[in-house]
Design an enzyme around this catalytic site. Structure first.
Site, PDB file in Angstrom:
ATOM      1  N   ASN A 220     -21.700  29.770  38.256  1.00  0.00           N
ATOM      2  CA  ASN A 220     -22.492  28.659  38.793  1.00  0.00           C
ATOM      3  C   ASN A 220     -21.624  27.712  39.622  1.00  0.00           C
ATOM      4  O   ASN A 220     -22.047  27.236  40.678  1.00  0.00           O
ATOM      5  CB  ASN A 220     -23.171  27.884  37.659  1.00  0.00           C
ATOM      6  CG  ASN A 220     -24.309  28.654  37.013  1.00  0.00           C
ATOM      7  OD1 ASN A 220     -24.914  29.518  37.633  1.00  0.00           O
ATOM      8  ND2 ASN A 220     -24.590  28.348  35.764  1.00  0.00           N
ATOM      9  N   HIS A 270     -22.835  31.553  30.261  1.00  0.00           N
ATOM     10  CA  HIS A 270     -23.797  30.997  29.304  1.00  0.00           C
ATOM     11  C   HIS A 270     -23.185  30.915  27.905  1.00  0.00           C
ATOM     12  O   HIS A 270     -23.876  31.096  26.898  1.00  0.00           O
ATOM     13  CB  HIS A 270     -25.100  31.802  29.278  1.00  0.00           C
ATOM     14  CG  HIS A 270     -25.889  31.670  30.549  1.00  0.00           C
ATOM     15  ND1 HIS A 270     -27.004  32.416  30.807  1.00  0.00           N
ATOM     16  CD2 HIS A 270     -25.713  30.887  31.631  1.00  0.00           C
ATOM     17  CE1 HIS A 270     -27.493  32.099  31.993  1.00  0.00           C
ATOM     18  NE2 HIS A 270     -26.704  31.171  32.513  1.00  0.00           N
ATOM     19  N   TYR A 279     -23.432  37.905  36.267  1.00  0.00           N
ATOM     20  CA  TYR A 279     -22.859  36.631  36.706  1.00  0.00           C
ATOM     21  C   TYR A 279     -21.431  36.818  37.211  1.00  0.00           C
ATOM     22  O   TYR A 279     -21.001  36.132  38.141  1.00  0.00           O
ATOM     23  CB  TYR A 279     -22.880  35.611  35.567  1.00  0.00           C
ATOM     24  CG  TYR A 279     -24.185  34.877  35.439  1.00  0.00           C
ATOM     25  CD1 TYR A 279     -24.416  33.691  36.133  1.00  0.00           C
ATOM     26  CD2 TYR A 279     -25.202  35.359  34.636  1.00  0.00           C
ATOM     27  CE1 TYR A 279     -25.621  33.010  36.021  1.00  0.00           C
ATOM     28  CE2 TYR A 279     -26.410  34.697  34.520  1.00  0.00           C
ATOM     29  CZ  TYR A 279     -26.612  33.522  35.210  1.00  0.00           C
ATOM     30  OH  TYR A 279     -27.814  32.860  35.103  1.00  0.00           O
TER      31      TYR A 279
END
Length: 808
Positions: A220, A270, A279
């Site tokens: 992210n 996560h 990811y």
């Protein structure tokens, strides 16, 4: 060619912006690409354009011609269905949320807004790419600009309050918007650029990277930095570019908990989910793009920590790539994204296509690597390309023209392709193991206090309940590479995943909660390896059940020995251990032989196989049951839909045939056990011979306290000490995993402390040892002679500690 948009489509704001473009000297009715770079920002914008569109390819040659034609066809369809109205740009994508908040319904609306921007990005790419049939089309350009204005005015502008999924507003939408701006920059005009920059600044302020926490970590954080960097390029801001570069630095160092890369090669996102295949790919892709974009500029990424990213190709990604696929055990909830509902982003996903995306990232990252790294990676890439017979990389539907062009350049080079590596890798920081032999590879998925059973979220992966309960994946060198790609996940019985032990207690979709929040309250998960063979163990506690079990795996040259002990449950339900659940395809009728006797090949056959010593599934594997066992067998045609396990999945039914083998431990078992040997790729003759060779395997222990085996012909001893004790010639003073390999007067002793409590472990091997020739600093030699005594200080990350000794 599409007809021009109707007059009502053009808002007053659109007309004012068009006037601004004309005043700036960029004709509205003709394509006006930037001919050259006037300054550093133009240089970066044009570099980004090249990264998006690709260079050095012939648009009229395959696979590019077909890709570009498909892009044009898709864009034409999207353009023809665009129908701007209050709350939507396409009728099937309403984005106006009548009750804006952050519930599941609002996620749908924010997701529709994201998809709307991505559809516009598809139109922009079709406009900018050669050979699409829409290249430079003025009507298409007008539609894109008007669509941008529509979405800006109604939804994504400065001052707007976001709703639904944060990801849409801070990553999904601005990435698509800024890509469009880079592709159509000469046509935007100053007013539109300013509006877009203001919108991005509103939703993605500098504060999103002020601390490395929450949703600003790992993949992210890289995505957010990509937004900030492109905002700096489009808006000509040195400050934004510097911020994006500097905000990458927290991503680089190894972590010891939570999100990021670990020194052992683990990648977690996560907080609790092994995610190199999803990811991790996003992070690697984002970094490879940003490194390439900023290379040679004032804002080049020079942080010395970037070597961790470069090293991760070999340590964190390549270990999970096999013949072009990336193992599903590190793909989290992405395993449920098979065939999505039809829209412009509805591309099928599977382990091969996710693997292709990682391979393309490696090819781009090589631009920022050393010559030695690039040469090594190019060889690996050529090997993956050459071996992926199931889903050819160079025509992959998962890759765009730019990615394919980079891969074709590598494949056409003089570099020799690298062979598939062999060896064993443990990833204790994410409870995973990978074993590779010349003819096959296997992956093991476990769970603990640190790593979740499974992740569901956003309506995805609703039945992945047992994927962390010892699921054992495996593939052959040149067979069964589509085992999990061929509609496995929507059709397999989710309660009978291969390798797992599970309660038959019914579980609800999404059982345990979303985002991997539910984890078993156990610490003993880990193993030991010498780099060639491996030992792994899992203290299993079932999801939402009373199930407990001790599970061990011993990974050898042509086999995996699987033991289970202390199997206990009080759910009023049966407990099963699944030896195999093999996907045989849509019409598979593979021969199945049990102790030399052929069994029926038609779906619907089932049997209780008593006293079974071996079984063989043609084209797949052999299974040996030491001492004989009672095994359940079932041939079954199973029908499901991707929408059963993913709310965004296709509702179309698919059917696949399976052969399932399992141990039935009965209802509420106490101290049940199992033992079997998996032989991937073995023939029936090899399987029968192994079962007949009673001296090949020495079963040392299979209890709640210890599990261990010895294979004298390999000089192998492997023991999992769940509790301190003595097994055969080996003693341990505390819980430990031990592997010993003897060969020609020497031996390697490998020990780990899976509890990770830092407690000292004393290991004694009752075998004459004359000296210790090498050892890790964490290993203290207490004594040699008639026996070997070592003291291990294991640390708290589950690492393996080694000593090489000379046997007397």
């Amino acid at each position: 060619m599409d007809s021009p948009l109707p007059a009502p489509f053009f808002s007053r704001r659109t007309l004012l912006r068009a006037a601004a473009v004309l005043a700036a000297g960029a004709p509205v009715g003709t394509s006006a690409p930037q001919a050259h770079a006037a300054d550093a920002y133009d240089t970066l914008r044009l570099a980004w354009r090249d990264l998006l569109l690709g260079t050095g390819f012939a648009p009229d040659a395959e696979p590019y011609a077909g890709k570009l034609a498909d892009l044009g066809s898709t864009a034409a369809g999207l353009r023809s269905t665009m129908a701007p109205a209050a709350g939507s740009l396409w009728p099937d994508l309403p984005y106006a949320d009548p009750e804006p908040d952050t519930d599941a319904e609002s996620y749908t609306y924010s997701g529709n807004l994201t998809t709307s921007y991505h559809r516009l990005r598809t139109l922009a790419e079709a406009y900018a790419q050669p050979g699409t049939g829409l290249t430079g089309d003025p009507a298409l350009r007008s539609g894109i600009l008007s669509g941008l204005d529509h979405l800006h005015d109604q939804a994504y502008h400065a001052g707007r309050t976001r709703y639904g999924n944060w990801y849409s507003w801070q990553i999904g939408i601005p990435q698509a918007l800024l890509d469009i701006d880079a592709l159509l920059y000469a046509d935007l005009g100053a007013a539109r650029v300013a509006d877009h920059c203001a919108a991005v600044d509103h939703f993605v302020p500098d504060s999103v990277v002020a601390s490395y926490t929450g949703t600003s970590t790992g993949a992210n954080r890289v995505d957010l930095c990509r937004v900030l960097a492109l905002r700096g390029v489009i808006g000509r801001s040195a400050g934004k570019l510097a911020l994006a570069r500097d905000a990458l630095s927290p991503v680089f160092p190894y972590v010891t908990s939570g999100d990021g890369l670990y020194a052992d090669g683990s990648f977690v996102q996560h907080t609790y989910v092994p995610y190199a295949g999803s990811y991790g790919q996003v992070m690697l892709g984002g970094l490879s793009l940003l490194f390439a974009l900023l290379k040679g500029s004032t804002w080049e990424v020079t942080d010395s920590g970037r070597h961790v990213v470069l090293d991760s190709v070999d340590t964190a990604y390549a270990p999970f790539l096999f013949n072009g696929l990336v193992m599903d055990g590190v793909a989290g909830r992405a395993i449920s994204r098979g065939v999505q509902k039809a829209d412009s982003r509805g591309l099928r996903q599977d382990d091969h296509l996710r693997g292709h995306a990682i391979i393309a990232c490696v090819a781009l990252l090589a631009r920022s690597a050393s010559a030695a790294e690039k040469a090594r990676w190019d060889a690996m890439i050529k090997g993956w390309i050459a071996r992926d017979y199931f889903s050819p990389v160079l025509t992959s539907p998962a890759l765009g023209v730019a990615q394919l062009a980079r891969l074709h350049a590598v494949d056409s080079s003089s570099t020799a392709p690298a062979a598939e590596p062999v060896g064993h890798r443990l990833f204790p920081c994410m409870d995973r193991a990978v074993h590779r032999r010349p003819g096959w590879a296997a992956g093991l998925s476990m769970a603990s206090r640190r790593i979740t059973y499974y992740e569901n979220g956003n309506g995805e992966n609703l039945r992945g309940w047992h994927t962390g309960s010892g699921m054992l994946y495996w593939w052959g060198k040149d067979f069964a590479n589509g085992q999990y790609s061929d509609d496995f996940w929507p059709t397999v019985d989710p309660g009978r995943l291969p390798g797992t032990t599970a309660s038959c207690k019914p579980l609800a979709d999404g059982e345990g909660g979303a985002w991997g929040v539910t984890r078993p309250d156990v610490r003993w998960v880990g193993g030991a390896t010498d780099g060639t063979f491996g030992v792994a163990g899992q203290y299993l506690k079932g999801l939402s059940s009373t199930l407990m079990a001790k599970k061990s795996w011993f990974f050898l040259d042509d086999a995996v020995i699987c033991l289970g002990g202390g199997i206990h449950g009080r759910d009023g339900a049966g407990v099963e251990t699944v030896v195999e659940n093999r996907n045989l395809g849509a019409a598979g009728a593979h021969a199945f032989t049990v102790d030399g006797s052929a069994r029926p090949t038609t779906p619907g056959w089932s049997a209780t196989l008593t006293g079974t010593r071996w079984a063989h599934l043609a084209g797949h594997a052999g299974y040996v049951f030491p001492g004989g066992a009672t095994v359940q067998a079932l041939r079954q045609a199973r029908t499901g839909a991707w929408s059963d396990i993913n709310g965004g999945g296709s509702t179309a039914s698919v059917t696949r045939r399976y052969l399932t083998l399992w141990f039935d431990h009965g209802t509420d078992p106490t101290s049940a056990t199992y033992a079997y040997v998996l032989m991937p790729g073995a023939t029936a003759q090899q399987t029968s011979a192994r079962a007949a060779d009673t001296s090949w395997l020495d079963m040392l222990a299979n209890t709640t306290g210890q599990q261990g085996v010895a294979v004298p012909s390999l000089g192998f001893t492997g023991i999992n000490f769940w509790l301190a004790g003595t097994v055969g010639a080996v003693s341990a003073s505390a819980p430990a995993s031990v592997l010993i390999r003897e060969s020609a007067g020497s031996a390697t002793v490998c020990v780990s402390g899976p509890l990770r409590d830092g407690a000292v472990i004393d290991v004694v091997w009752n075998r004459p040892v004359s000296s210790v020739t090498s050892k890790d600093p964490s290993v203290q030699v207490v004594s040699t002679g008639s026996s070997l005594s070592l003291r291990i200080t294991p640390g708290q990350l589950g690492a393996v500690h080694k000593a090489v000794v000379r046997t007397a």
